[in-house]
Design a protein around this motif. Structure first.
Motif, PDB file in Angstrom:
ATOM      1  N   ALA A  47       0.834  -1.197   0.000  1.00 29.62           N
ATOM      2  CA  ALA A  47       0.000   0.000   0.000  1.00 29.62           C
ATOM      3  C   ALA A  47       0.867   1.245   0.000  1.00 29.62           C
ATOM      4  O   ALA A  47       2.004   1.224   0.466  1.00 29.62           O
ATOM      5  N   THR A  48       0.316   2.342  -0.515  1.00 26.14           N
ATOM      6  CA  THR A  48       0.948   3.655  -0.431  1.00 26.14           C
ATOM      7  C   THR A  48      -0.088   4.695  -0.044  1.00 26.14           C
ATOM      8  O   THR A  48      -1.290   4.493  -0.236  1.00 26.14           O
ATOM      9  N   THR A  56      -4.712   6.838  -1.823  1.00 28.63           N
ATOM     10  CA  THR A  56      -4.137   5.568  -1.393  1.00 28.63           C
ATOM     11  C   THR A  56      -4.193   4.549  -2.514  1.00 28.63           C
ATOM     12  O   THR A  56      -5.056   4.616  -3.388  1.00 28.63           O
ATOM     13  N   TYR A  57      -3.268   3.596  -2.465  1.00 32.40           N
ATOM     14  CA  TYR A  57      -3.242   2.481  -3.398  1.00 32.40           C
ATOM     15  C   TYR A  57      -2.996   1.211  -2.609  1.00 32.40           C
ATOM     16  O   TYR A  57      -2.240   1.203  -1.638  1.00 32.40           O
ATOM     17  N   TYR A  58      -3.631   0.134  -3.058  1.00 35.38           N
ATOM     18  CA  TYR A  58      -3.504  -1.145  -2.391  1.00 35.38           C
ATOM     19  C   TYR A  58      -3.248  -2.253  -3.404  1.00 35.38           C
ATOM     20  O   TYR A  58      -3.787  -2.238  -4.511  1.00 35.38           O
ATOM     21  N   GLU A  60      -4.011  -5.848  -4.820  1.00 36.98           N
ATOM     22  CA  GLU A  60      -5.275  -6.570  -4.886  1.00 36.98           C
ATOM     23  C   GLU A  60      -5.391  -7.617  -3.786  1.00 36.98           C
ATOM     24  O   GLU A  60      -6.491  -7.875  -3.290  1.00 36.98           O
ATOM     25  N   LYS A  63      -6.569  -5.544  -0.624  1.00 35.90           N
ATOM     26  CA  LYS A  63      -7.638  -4.563  -0.742  1.00 35.90           C
ATOM     27  C   LYS A  63      -8.895  -5.053  -0.027  1.00 35.90           C
ATOM     28  O   LYS A  63      -9.321  -6.190  -0.207  1.00 35.90           O
ATOM     29  N   THR A 101       2.624   9.170  -5.429  1.00 32.39           N
ATOM     30  CA  THR A 101       1.943   8.058  -4.809  1.00 32.39           C
ATOM     31  C   THR A 101       1.313   7.187  -5.890  1.00 32.39           C
ATOM     32  O   THR A 101       0.523   7.659  -6.699  1.00 32.39           O
ATOM     33  N   TYR A 102       1.693   5.913  -5.882  1.00 34.35           N
ATOM     34  CA  TYR A 102       1.203   5.007  -6.908  1.00 34.35           C
ATOM     35  C   TYR A 102       1.435   3.578  -6.456  1.00 34.35           C
ATOM     36  O   TYR A 102       1.730   3.325  -5.275  1.00 34.35           O
ATOM     37  N   TYR A 103       1.274   2.631  -7.373  1.00 33.74           N
ATOM     38  CA  TYR A 103       1.622   1.238  -7.112  1.00 33.74           C
ATOM     39  C   TYR A 103       3.141   1.122  -7.194  1.00 33.74           C
ATOM     40  O   TYR A 103       3.709   0.813  -8.235  1.00 33.74           O
TER      41      TYR A 103
END
Length: 122
Positions: A47-48, A56-58, A60, A63, A101-103
């Protein structure tokens, strides 16, 4: 000078919860994130979270179960983990960097914590 200090790892039964914390010093409000690495596996994005917490990113795989958050007054990021599975067992690493902020890839962060072990048992 830059330091990330992690806490909260441990042993938990499947279905349980843990909250990891990462306190940063030497900088303020960088995008931050979490990675994990299981034995024999590559380091994996978890995550970020953006500087202000709005984005935010998660992965899979987490999530809906994990939540990343931050408290900028404490310069601390959290990872709330719920409904833990055996497959979540890994060393969890806090990370930070000035980029978007990303994957994130494992090569993206500039700074890393030492890692904290999370073990999920049946």
């Amino acid at each position: 000078q830059v330091q990330l200090v992690e806490s909260g790892g441990g042993l938990v039964q499947a279905g349980g919860s843990l909250r990891l914390s990462c306190a940063a010093s030497g900088f303020n409000n960088y995008p931050m994130g979490w990675f994990r690495q299981a034995p024999g596996k590559e380091r994996e994005f978890v995550a970020t979270i953006s500087r202000n917490g709005a984005i935010t990113y998660y992965a899979e795989s987490v999530k809906g179960r994990f939540t990343i958050s931050r408290d900028n007054a404490k310069n601390t990021v959290y990872l709330q983990m719920t409904n833990l599975k055996l497959e979540d067992t890994a060393v969890y690493y806090c990370a930070a960097g000035p980029g978007r902020t990303y994957y994130w890839r494992a090569s993206d962060p500039d700074y890393w914590g030492q890692g904290t072990q999370v073990t999920v048992s049946s």
